[in-house]
Design a protein around this motif. Sequence first.
Motif, PDB file in Angstrom:
ATOM      1  N   ASP A  28       5.351 -16.150  -8.194  1.00  0.00           N
ATOM      2  CA  ASP A  28       4.047 -15.835  -7.594  1.00  0.00           C
ATOM      3  C   ASP A  28       4.199 -15.431  -6.132  1.00  0.00           C
ATOM      4  O   ASP A  28       3.535 -14.501  -5.660  1.00  0.00           O
ATOM      5  CB  ASP A  28       3.087 -17.016  -7.710  1.00  0.00           C
ATOM      6  N   THR A  48       3.303 -11.808  -4.376  1.00  0.00           N
ATOM      7  CA  THR A  48       2.492 -11.669  -3.164  1.00  0.00           C
ATOM      8  C   THR A  48       3.187 -10.778  -2.140  1.00  0.00           C
ATOM      9  O   THR A  48       2.561  -9.916  -1.516  1.00  0.00           O
ATOM     10  CB  THR A  48       2.198 -13.057  -2.555  1.00  0.00           C
ATOM     11  N   GLU A  49       4.490 -10.955  -1.971  1.00  0.00           N
ATOM     12  CA  GLU A  49       5.244 -10.124  -1.021  1.00  0.00           C
ATOM     13  C   GLU A  49       5.290  -8.662  -1.462  1.00  0.00           C
ATOM     14  O   GLU A  49       5.156  -7.752  -0.645  1.00  0.00           O
ATOM     15  CB  GLU A  49       6.659 -10.664  -0.825  1.00  0.00           C
ATOM     16  N   GLY A  82      -2.773  -6.678  -7.600  1.00  0.00           N
ATOM     17  CA  GLY A  82      -2.027  -7.889  -7.911  1.00  0.00           C
ATOM     18  C   GLY A  82      -1.577  -7.972  -9.351  1.00  0.00           C
ATOM     19  O   GLY A  82      -1.136  -9.026  -9.802  1.00  0.00           O
ATOM     20  N   GLN A 132       3.043  -7.166  -3.353  1.00  0.00           N
ATOM     21  CA  GLN A 132       1.687  -6.649  -3.147  1.00  0.00           C
ATOM     22  C   GLN A 132       1.456  -6.331  -1.670  1.00  0.00           C
ATOM     23  O   GLN A 132       0.862  -5.308  -1.327  1.00  0.00           O
ATOM     24  CB  GLN A 132       0.661  -7.665  -3.641  1.00  0.00           C
ATOM     25  N   ARG A 133       1.938  -7.179  -0.769  1.00  0.00           N
ATOM     26  CA  ARG A 133       1.816  -6.939   0.675  1.00  0.00           C
ATOM     27  C   ARG A 133       2.522  -5.636   1.065  1.00  0.00           C
ATOM     28  O   ARG A 133       1.989  -4.827   1.818  1.00  0.00           O
ATOM     29  CB  ARG A 133       2.413  -8.112   1.455  1.00  0.00           C
TER      30      ARG A 133
END
Length: 123
Positions: free
Chosen positions: A59, A63-64, A95, A66-67
């Motif tokens: 997860d 997130t990284e 996401g 997606q960033r």
Amino acid sequence: MNLSTLAYFLGKRDEVLSPLFQDLAVWSDPTAREHFQQYPVLLLTFKDIKTLSYEITLDAIRTEVQRLYSQHQHLLKSDALRPDERRHYEHMLLGEISKEDCSGSPKSFPITSHATTARRWPS
């Protein structure tokens, strides 16, 4: 810190970052200066991911990733992406990132497409 410095020096961006480098030796080197803010740079780090389970780690990696995609949203407004790349990009921004997306090569990111930059690394 070295990777961040390189990303700030080489990475294309709207903001001019020359004040950060004017007092450094790199700024007085004409060969280095011609590369200042000329390239699309992907900086993806997992240094802050310190978890105890596979699921939480995955997860955090999602997130990284997606960033990283969100930092380059301007590509969606350009003609740099093929229709399939655009759809994939939009899923990543939402996401909807699979395990395969996280384990794939950065070369598969549409961000790295040769169409995203007029300037290439020197041979």
